[in-house]
Design an enzyme around this catalytic site. Sequence first.
Site, PDB file in Angstrom:
ATOM      1  N   LYS A 123     -10.782  -0.820  -2.040  1.00  0.00           N
ATOM      2  CA  LYS A 123     -10.764  -1.608  -0.769  1.00  0.00           C
ATOM      3  C   LYS A 123     -11.729  -1.245   0.163  1.00  0.00           C
ATOM      4  O   LYS A 123     -12.305  -0.223   0.432  1.00  0.00           O
ATOM      5  CB  LYS A 123      -9.258  -1.031  -0.056  1.00  0.00           C
TER       6      LYS A 123
ATOM      7  N   LYS B 249      -8.985   6.713   5.596  1.00  0.00           N
ATOM      8  CA  LYS B 249      -7.700   6.292   5.309  1.00  0.00           C
ATOM      9  C   LYS B 249      -7.863   5.132   4.165  1.00  0.00           C
ATOM     10  O   LYS B 249      -8.732   4.150   4.579  1.00  0.00           O
ATOM     11  CB  LYS B 249      -6.884   5.900   6.448  1.00  0.00           C
ATOM     12  N   GLY B 250      -7.229   5.039   3.055  1.00  0.00           N
ATOM     13  CA  GLY B 250      -7.211   3.904   2.066  1.00  0.00           C
ATOM     14  C   GLY B 250      -8.738   3.944   1.358  1.00  0.00           C
ATOM     15  O   GLY B 250      -8.949   3.115   0.358  1.00  0.00           O
TER      16      GLY B 250
ATOM     17  N   THR C 217       1.138  10.188   3.288  1.00  0.00           N
ATOM     18  CA  THR C 217       0.433  11.280   2.380  1.00  0.00           C
ATOM     19  C   THR C 217      -0.771  11.687   3.145  1.00  0.00           C
ATOM     20  O   THR C 217      -1.502  12.815   2.605  1.00  0.00           O
ATOM     21  CB  THR C 217       0.267  10.909   1.182  1.00  0.00           C
TER      22      THR C 217
ATOM     23  N   ASN D 262      -2.928   9.426  -7.605  1.00  0.00           N
ATOM     24  CA  ASN D 262      -1.559  10.006  -7.651  1.00  0.00           C
ATOM     25  C   ASN D 262      -0.496   9.266  -7.110  1.00  0.00           C
ATOM     26  O   ASN D 262       0.604   9.720  -6.975  1.00  0.00           O
ATOM     27  CB  ASN D 262      -1.636  11.452  -6.686  1.00  0.00           C
TER      28      ASN D 262
ATOM     29  N   GLU E 145      -0.063  -3.116   4.560  1.00  0.00           N
ATOM     30  CA  GLU E 145      -1.187  -2.332   4.792  1.00  0.00           C
ATOM     31  C   GLU E 145      -1.065  -1.545   6.061  1.00  0.00           C
ATOM     32  O   GLU E 145      -0.784  -2.256   7.183  1.00  0.00           O
ATOM     33  CB  GLU E 145      -2.515  -2.983   4.681  1.00  0.00           C
ATOM     34  N   ASP E 146      -1.674  -0.394   6.201  1.00  0.00           N
ATOM     35  CA  ASP E 146      -1.719   0.457   7.150  1.00  0.00           C
ATOM     36  C   ASP E 146      -3.237   0.504   7.798  1.00  0.00           C
ATOM     37  O   ASP E 146      -3.667   0.885   8.839  1.00  0.00           O
ATOM     38  CB  ASP E 146      -1.143   1.514   7.316  1.00  0.00           C
TER      39      ASP E 146
ATOM     40  N   SER F  22      -2.351   0.731  -4.529  1.00  0.00           N
ATOM     41  CA  SER F  22      -2.540   1.969  -3.717  1.00  0.00           C
ATOM     42  C   SER F  22      -4.095   2.388  -4.324  1.00  0.00           C
ATOM     43  O   SER F  22      -4.239   2.221  -5.632  1.00  0.00           O
ATOM     44  CB  SER F  22      -1.706   3.151  -3.780  1.00  0.00           C
ATOM     45  N   ALA F  23      -4.916   2.943  -3.284  1.00  0.00           N
ATOM     46  CA  ALA F  23      -6.123   3.460  -4.022  1.00  0.00           C
ATOM     47  C   ALA F  23      -5.851   4.964  -4.926  1.00  0.00           C
ATOM     48  O   ALA F  23      -6.812   5.395  -4.996  1.00  0.00           O
ATOM     49  CB  ALA F  23      -7.052   3.596  -2.960  1.00  0.00           C
ATOM     50  N   SER F  24      -4.838   5.512  -4.507  1.00  0.00           N
ATOM     51  CA  SER F  24      -4.504   6.816  -5.073  1.00  0.00           C
ATOM     52  C   SER F  24      -4.280   6.920  -6.650  1.00  0.00           C
ATOM     53  O   SER F  24      -3.426   6.096  -7.011  1.00  0.00           O
ATOM     54  CB  SER F  24      -3.395   7.470  -4.179  1.00  0.00           C
TER      55      SER F  24
ATOM     56  N   ARG G 161     -11.036   8.528  -3.388  1.00  0.00           N
ATOM     57  CA  ARG G 161     -11.470  10.092  -3.596  1.00  0.00           C
ATOM     58  C   ARG G 161     -12.923  10.261  -3.442  1.00  0.00           C
ATOM     59  O   ARG G 161     -13.471  10.894  -2.744  1.00  0.00           O
ATOM     60  CB  ARG G 161     -10.999  10.546  -4.673  1.00  0.00           C
TER      61      ARG G 161
ATOM     62  N   ASP H 159       0.817  -1.009  -0.119  1.00  0.00           N
ATOM     63  CA  ASP H 159       0.121  -0.034   0.000  1.00  0.00           C
ATOM     64  C   ASP H 159       1.125   1.336  -0.026  1.00  0.00           C
ATOM     65  O   ASP H 159       1.935   1.268   0.220  1.00  0.00           O
ATOM     66  CB  ASP H 159      -0.711  -0.195   1.209  1.00  0.00           C
ATOM     67  N   LEU H 160       0.522   2.505  -0.286  1.00  0.00           N
ATOM     68  CA  LEU H 160       1.558   3.725  -0.336  1.00  0.00           C
ATOM     69  C   LEU H 160       1.158   4.388   0.794  1.00  0.00           C
ATOM     70  O   LEU H 160       2.316   4.739   1.607  1.00  0.00           O
ATOM     71  CB  LEU H 160       1.268   4.522  -1.525  1.00  0.00           C
ATOM     72  N   ASP H 161      -0.107   5.112   0.946  1.00  0.00           N
ATOM     73  CA  ASP H 161      -0.051   5.980   1.859  1.00  0.00           C
ATOM     74  C   ASP H 161      -0.315   5.172   3.115  1.00  0.00           C
ATOM     75  O   ASP H 161      -0.911   4.275   3.588  1.00  0.00           O
ATOM     76  CB  ASP H 161      -1.425   6.685   1.722  1.00  0.00           C
TER      77      ASP H 161
HETATM   78  P1  B16 Z   1      -6.336  10.008  -4.626  1.00  0.00           P
HETATM   79  P2  B16 Z   1      -3.466   4.297  -0.206  1.00  0.00           P
HETATM   80  C1  B16 Z   1      -5.401   5.985  -0.369  1.00  0.00           C
HETATM   81  O1  B16 Z   1      -4.084   5.829  -0.644  1.00  0.00           O
HETATM   82  C2  B16 Z   1      -5.519   7.462   0.661  1.00  0.00           C
HETATM   83  O2  B16 Z   1      -5.036   6.546   1.950  1.00  0.00           O
HETATM   84  C3  B16 Z   1      -6.790   7.583   0.812  1.00  0.00           C
HETATM   85  O3  B16 Z   1      -6.890   8.720   1.822  1.00  0.00           O
HETATM   86  C4  B16 Z   1      -6.956   8.391  -0.482  1.00  0.00           C
HETATM   87  O4  B16 Z   1      -8.567   9.282  -0.487  1.00  0.00           O
HETATM   88  C5  B16 Z   1      -7.134   7.638  -1.668  1.00  0.00           C
HETATM   89  O5  B16 Z   1      -5.694   6.795  -1.683  1.00  0.00           O
HETATM   90  C6  B16 Z   1      -7.218   8.057  -3.017  1.00  0.00           C
HETATM   91  O6  B16 Z   1      -6.232   8.945  -3.299  1.00  0.00           O
HETATM   92  O7  B16 Z   1      -7.370  11.031  -4.125  1.00  0.00           O
HETATM   93  O8  B16 Z   1      -4.935  10.519  -4.656  1.00  0.00           O
HETATM   94  O9  B16 Z   1      -6.708   9.191  -5.807  1.00  0.00           O
HETATM   95  O10 B16 Z   1      -3.522   4.182   1.512  1.00  0.00           O
HETATM   96  O11 B16 Z   1      -4.568   3.233  -0.998  1.00  0.00           O
HETATM   97  O12 B16 Z   1      -2.097   4.393  -0.762  1.00  0.00           O
HETATM   98 MG    MG Z   2      -2.772   3.073   3.381  1.00  0.00          MG
END
Ligand code: B16
Ligand code: MG
Length: 217
Positions: free
Chosen positions: A146, A44-45, A16, A119, A170-171, A115-117, A48, A8-10
């Site tokens: 997730k 978290k996780g 982040t 970015n 994962e966190d 990662s769910a991000s 958006r 996982d990233l964040d």
């Molecule tokens: P974005 P992860 C997740 O990252 C974040 O924990 C979560 O807070 C955020 O809303 C989500 O990514 C989406 O991010 O807006 O940049 O697409 O923990 O899955 O690495």
């Molecule tokens: Mg995370």
Amino acid sequence: TIEAVIFDLDGVITDTAEYHYLAWKQLGEELDIPFDREFNETLKGVSRTDSLERILILGGKQDAFTAQEKEALATKKNDHYVTLIQHISEQDLLPGIIAFLDEIRATGLKIGMASASKNALTVVEALGVRHYFDDIVDAATVAQSKPHPEVFLRAAEALGVAPERCIGVEDAAAGITAIHAAGMYAVGVGPETTLHEADYRVDSTDLLSLEQILASR
Ligand code: B16
Ligand code: MG
């Protein structure tokens, strides 16, 4: 035998969450929906769109906007977030992560990211660790958030490794559930209270050791 580790990233590689918090908080204030760090934990996780939905529900405003308006609000939050992450550098890597990545590489395992991000790639490049990853799944192409296992399954597929031969790190509680639903071994980073479902857990990233994780199976 384990052939890959999927991160996982964040909250695992970097924190982040603080930037997500600042960006959502500002949007929340503009919408007259103030919230604190404790509420932020529940984001978290979470993707958006789902995060925005949770904030609107908190303020009792889930029906106050059209789908188009919600999309504009999510874009506004992301524009602010992207500005905040401009400053990310190697300094923002969580403790022990480089040593852990080196250990995995030295053992000959593949390294992936779930990662769910949307970015994630930008952040990984800014952290200077892109070269460690054999593949990074673009969250923009993942349909289910997730705790659904999709992002972990896609990461394993991209690495060409069967899920049962992967370890997920994962966190977030939703992330541990996703790893298990994918049929992988779940490593949690954080407190027992949130991560009691993990197969193996450490309090912080500097305690991550592949040798110990493999021995715990
Ligand atoms: P974005 P992860 C997740 O990252 C974040 O924990 C979560 O807070 C955020 O809303 C989500 O990514 C989406 O991010 O807006 O940049 O697409 O923990 O899955 O690495
Ligand atoms: Mg995370």
